[in-house]
Design a protein around this motif. Sequence first.
Motif, mmCIF file in Angstrom:
data_model
loop_
_atom_site.group_PDB
_atom_site.id
_atom_site.type_symbol
_atom_site.label_atom_id
_atom_site.label_comp_id
_atom_site.label_asym_id
_atom_site.label_seq_id
_atom_site.Cartn_x
_atom_site.Cartn_y
_atom_site.Cartn_z
ATOM 1 N N GLN A 172 15.124 -19.410 -0.996
ATOM 2 C CA GLN A 172 14.204 -18.975 -0.871
ATOM 3 C C GLN A 172 14.554 -17.345 -0.078
ATOM 4 O O GLN A 172 13.472 -17.173 -0.191
ATOM 5 C CB GLN A 172 13.244 -19.694 0.830
ATOM 6 N N GLU A 176 11.732 -13.866 -0.899
ATOM 7 C CA GLU A 176 11.401 -12.942 0.294
ATOM 8 C C GLU A 176 12.381 -11.458 -0.471
ATOM 9 O O GLU A 176 11.484 -10.693 0.082
ATOM 10 C CB GLU A 176 12.082 -13.897 1.854
ATOM 11 N N HIS A 382 12.794 -10.664 4.361
ATOM 12 C CA HIS A 382 11.402 -9.549 3.662
ATOM 13 C C HIS A 382 11.319 -8.422 4.553
ATOM 14 O O HIS A 382 11.766 -7.518 3.307
ATOM 15 C CB HIS A 382 10.344 -10.961 4.279
#
Length: 421
Positions: A172, A176, A382
């Motif tokens: 994940q 990002e 991010h």
Amino acid sequence: MVGITYEDFLDLDHEPDETELVCAFYVEPAADQTPESAASRVASESSNGTWAELQVEGSVTDLSATACGIEDATVSEGRDGYRVTVAYPDALFEPGNMPQVLSCIAGNILGMKAVDRIRLQDCTWPEPLATSFPGPQFGTGVRTDIFDAGDRPITATVPKPKVGLSTDQHAQIGYEAWTGGLDLLKDDENLTDQSFNPFEDRLTESLAMRDRAEDETGETKSYLLNVTAAGGEMLERVDLAAEHGCEYVMVDVVTTGWAAVQQVRERCEKHGLAIHAHRAMHAAFDRLPDHGVSMRVVAQVARLCGVDQIHTGTADLGKLANEDTVGINEWLYSDLHGLTDVLPMASGGLHPGLVPELVERCGTNIGVQAGGGVHGHPDGTHAGAKALRAAVDAVAAGRDIEDAAAETPELAVALEQWGTE
Ligand SMILES: O=C(O)[C@@](O)(COP(=O)(O)O)[C@H](O)[C@H](O)COP(=O)(O)O
Ligand SMILES: [Mg+2]
């Protein structure tokens, strides 16, 4: 038969020819030694001599190294130091065998009592020996062969904390970072195949996120997958990386050892994979200026063995002590008998605010890795990725980073958080 002693390895009139490997050492002779006697012992013990007089066939001396230069080079006050040049005949070396070469020029001599300090500073690699090694497949060409980065630095991030994240969390974070504009996700050096984040799961899940990010951004993304492991296992991990469509593998070249690096290079040739070299443990022998082996020589050895990218420091901008980042980078770009160059990777305590000065010192033909400098962003991974990419794009375009921050709020937050120093 001739009798050879240490003194036979010293000839200050010797002019090395183009086939000899020429090494520069920093030497502090022991109290009972002169610069000449210490230099002759360096040449002798690093080629085919020893402490006792030997009766040998004449041809044996063809393999003997020659100490052919001694210059004053004191580095620390009150300690007499010399730059000793030693020329090694090509026939001393087994072509293409790096451990054998290092066993000569960086072997027992580092422990001799005849010297208080000795450091292998630099090597001039002759064509026969240099071209017996494969060199890199891609080098700085990764910027255009793998990515569409043009003249900007490529960017990378290591998920932090270094280890402990689950595979899902790791992948994940990759998603990002990639969708935030970064080119590469990088495993940390101590993340290999632990139960909380197993190697193959990490590989497949991260590449699945990579594919999603490529679809969403329209940019090529890749993954510096750490395959470092015991010999056979490491090669199997290289095969897995290729099988699953990864363009890179990462190897910790010092802890793994050069024989293993050469095996990985061979296997990567078969798959067309690029090699990212991490260098954990390098500081054990290159940190002190008067003893050990310089990072410059480590980088030279890595290029010959065929890595495409290697960590060379942050030109003293980051959290780790660096030795001559700019000089080493210039050597990695320089001609080496036609061998491909190497892309330097700047890493260690970097954040977006340091990018202008980093590029000022090192240029744009580099990689920029930030772990804490991305995941420590107040708004998360991010946003941290967007900030780093915006900084790199701005600097590569010759724009002021503050102006870029006006357009990219994530960069403004990063500059607010960490400043530009
Ligand atoms: O573990 C670390 O410290 C890093 O992941 C950087 O993290 P941060 O970006 O969070 O600092 C790298 O391993 C170092 O840069 C290696 O040193 P070098 O590049 O000098 O070989
Ligand atoms: Mg690390």
